[in-house]
Design a protein around this motif. Structure first.
Motif, short mmCIF file in Angstrom:
data_model
loop_
_atom_site.label_atom_id
_atom_site.label_comp_id
_atom_site.label_asym_id
_atom_site.label_seq_id
_atom_site.Cartn_x
_atom_site.Cartn_y
_atom_site.Cartn_z
N GLN A 310 -86.32 71.60 16.27
CA GLN A 310 -85.43 70.92 17.02
C GLN A 310 -84.36 69.91 16.43
O GLN A 310 -83.11 70.22 16.55
N ASN A 311 -84.97 69.31 15.43
CA ASN A 311 -83.92 68.05 14.87
C ASN A 311 -83.09 68.85 13.81
O ASN A 311 -81.99 68.52 13.75
N ALA A 313 -82.32 72.00 14.07
CA ALA A 313 -81.02 72.81 14.99
C ALA A 313 -79.99 72.02 15.27
O ALA A 313 -78.76 72.23 15.48
N GLU A 314 -80.29 70.70 15.85
CA GLU A 314 -79.41 69.83 16.30
C GLU A 314 -78.17 69.65 15.25
O GLU A 314 -77.09 69.45 15.65
N LEU A 315 -78.24 69.34 13.90
CA LEU A 315 -77.61 69.63 12.95
C LEU A 315 -76.83 70.60 12.54
O LEU A 315 -75.57 70.75 12.11
N LYS A 317 -76.38 73.35 14.25
CA LYS A 317 -75.68 74.02 15.49
C LYS A 317 -74.04 74.20 15.05
O LYS A 317 -73.48 73.30 15.02
N LEU A 345 -83.08 78.11 19.42
CA LEU A 345 -83.06 77.34 17.97
C LEU A 345 -82.98 78.39 16.71
O LEU A 345 -82.38 78.07 15.90
N TYR A 403 -83.74 66.43 9.38
CA TYR A 403 -82.24 65.98 9.57
C TYR A 403 -81.81 66.25 8.32
O TYR A 403 -80.63 66.69 8.04
N MET A 421 -73.71 63.66 11.55
CA MET A 421 -73.89 63.68 13.11
C MET A 421 -72.29 62.80 13.48
O MET A 421 -71.88 63.33 14.71
#
Ligand code: SF4
Lengths: 427, 168
Positions: A310-311, A313-315, A317, A345, A403, A421
């Motif tokens: 999840q972490n 994928a947050e970056l 995306k 994800l 991350y 970010m």
């Protein structure tokens, strides 16, 4: 009044049938659960059990997981897996075959409970401490002894209390806490005693982030890495369909004395990077070299659980990989990968150009076919960057959080995730 | 009493150096021939029965793979003296009948010099120099395991198995 005890002492006194135990004494304890995998498991314990003519002490308390030689990419690996499967059938034990990495599969199938005394045939067994279980790793001969007798000797450990208070900055994860601790205390800092993590930072972490802390108690050289169970633990157990009876008793007495007490402030922690070839070579990312990378690896029990994916994928995306960078992702378990797929994800990873590897240990310990080649520079979410562990002796592995690994895959050099970010850094 | 020569190694000798992952599926003879090759390529070839390793901090840190201790025993190492040990390696070594001694004294030892060991008294003699090194003996519980020849030998007694001459 009863003597005050730390959590480790409470669990060991229960398992050894004593009302009180004191750090330093050697006791024999009864094992509630024994976990083995394909590498240190059947192929190594069976010859000993056979020689002893011993049955398993209790087949219901033994769990076997195949992960190191999965997916069996050469004849020797396939033979080991075959032997593992036959043994599981013959010995009639719970067996998870190709379902993922042992330390992640064991709790996700509800086998770990607060207060349990558990041995695992793997060095990252302290991961079980995240659930308030006293879990530690042993080698194959000692495991054979446990499987035959249900008992093991243990020197009651001192407790090293590691307290973190306050909120982590955005972009900072449990992995960064651990790398900072490795640098601060050293790889021998745990002195093979019991580490216990506490403080408001830890209570606020999700179960899988806590697992990262307990997992890397191994890199501190501790025997166990305990976290007191709380509502987060109970919620996790309920979510995997396991009962969680009476967890409130498994905490250290308020007046119990730890042997050491270290206090840290979460708010000032930056993302960390460990340079080759030791997790203890960690420093804040603002103070480290940031070389170009060839491979970014999101894998292992340490760094490819659902929370880690999840972490990452947050970056990732909407991003694509830097040219000449390979992003390899080996989700820790099938279930976590399915969850990641359902949450979109896996699509993010595929769109970014990542290569998805089997749910297994893979190159974390130099197994499989994706091993690092000569002179390759890799940034990895795994726990260890020892020389030659992930491939060629000339390869260089930097350790970081999911991350930071994702951020570096985007730019092609070791990159502070906060720069991605904030949109400051563009590929 | 055993005799051999000294091997001096540094700090942080990890289990990946002792038992490299890529040979983990191979038989112990093959694995042992690659023991320490990333840092001391001549080690596996030169080591002989009775030899003793002298090392710094964190000897055997890393994985639980007991092949790390097994490879050393296979090559004939009888004891390891180090400032500190990885905890799982320490247990594995004892369980395989390999004596391990922790010492905080500063040692000046030359690789290759002749040494002999009295495990029970935890005493090492440097035969060329006629000097001795007194170490802390192993706790009784652990010495019994080493003396039996390892945990399996001890369990054999418990399970009433007649001892064969060879190790597994
Ligand atoms: S993923 Fe790596 S650290 Fe985890 S159990 Fe497998 S080899 Fe060990």
């Amino acid at each position: 009044m009863a003597q005050s005890m730390n959590l480790a002492e409470k669990i060991i006194s229960r398992a050894s049938g004593r009302s009180v135990v004191t750090p330093g004494e050697i006791v024999v304890a009864k094992v509630d659960l024994a976990m083995i995998h394909d590498s240190g498991g059947p192929r190594r314990v069976e010859p000993i059990l056979k020689r002893l003519g011993a049955k398993l002490f209790d087949p219901e308390r033994v769990v076997l997981i195949s992960d190191h030689f999965v997916p069996g990419s050469d004849p020797a690996s396939r033979e080991i897996l075959e032997l593992t499967r036959i043994w599981a059938r013959e010995r009639q034990i719970a067996f998870y075959d190709g379902e993922g990495i042992c330390h992640v599969v064991l709790p996700e199938r509800g086998h770990l409970k607060p207060g349990k005394f558990v041995v695992g045939g793997d060095s990252h067994s302290p991961t079980g401490g995240a659930f308030g279980a006293y879990m530690f790793g042993v080698g194959a001969t000692e495991m054979a002894g446990v499987l035959a007798t249900g008992e093991i000797w243990i020197k009651v450990p001192e407790t090293i209390l590691i307290e973190w208070n306050g909120a982590l900055q955005p972009g900072v994860l449990a992995k960064d806490i651990m790398l900072a601790l490795c640098a601060n205390l050293g790889m021998g800092g745990g002195r093979y005693q019991a580490v216990q993590y506490s403080g408001s930072t830890i209570s606020a972490l999700s179960m899988q982030e806590r697992m990262t802390l307990s997992n890397m108690a191994a890199e501190l050289g501790a025997q166990a890495g305990l976290i007191e169970p709380d509502e987060t633990t109970a919620d996790y157990l309920r979510s995997v369909g396991a009962e969680c009876p009476d967890w409130r008793q498994w905490r250290r007495d308020a007046d119990a004395r730890p042997a050491e007490h270290h206090v840290f402030e979460a708010a000032i922690l930056e993302p960390q990077v460990a340079a080759p070839h030791s997790p203890a070579n960690s420093a804040a990312i603002s103070e480290t070299d940031r070389p170009d990378i060839d491979v970014a690896y999101i894998g292992a029990c340490t760094g490819a659980k659902y929370a880690d994916l999840q972490n990452a994928a947050e970056l990732l995306k909407g991003q694509t990989l830097a040219p000449n960078v390979e992003l390899l992702i080996a989700p820790s378990s099938k279930r976590d990968q399915e969850r990641a797929r359902a949450a979109g994800l896996m699509k993010i990873f595929e769109d970014a150009g990542a290569k998805i590897l089997p749910n297994a240990c893979g190159i974390c310990a130099g197994y499989g076919t994706a091993r690092l080649g000569e002179d390759v520079t890799c940034i990895s979410s795994t726990a260890r960057n020892f020389k030659g562990r992930m491939g060629a002796a000339s390869s260089k592995v930097y350790l970081a959080s999911p991350y930071t690994v994702a951020a570096s895959a985007i730019t092609g050099r070791i990159t502070d995730p906060r720069d991605i970010m904030s949109g400051m850094e563009r590929p | 009493m055993t005799s051999g020569k000294a091997f001096v190694l540094g700090n942080d000798i990890d289990t990946d150096m002792l038992a490299p992952g890529q040979y983990m599926a191979a038989p112990i003879e093959v694995l042992a021939s690659h023991c320490l090759e990333t840092i001391a390529p001549e080690f596996a070839e030169n080591v002989q029965p009775g030899d003793i390793i002298f090392a710094g901090e964190n000897f055997g840190i890393g994985s639980s793979r007991e092949q790390a201790a097994q490879a050393l025993r296979h090559l004939g190492i009888v004891a390891i003296v180090a400032r500190s040990f990885g905890g799982i390696f320490y247990r594995n070594a004892i369980n395989l009948g390999l004596a391990v001694f922790e010492t905080t004294s500063d040692l000046t030892i030359k690789s290759g010099e002749p040494v002999s060991l009295d495990t029970e008294r935890a005493m090492i003699t440097f035969t060329d120099r006629q000097e001795t090194l007194q170490l802390d003996p192993l706790p009784g519980f652990l010495f019994d395991i080493v003396k039996s020849g390892g945990l399996v030998a001890q369990l054999e007694k418990r399970f009433g198995v007649t001892r064969r001459d060879t190790q597994p």
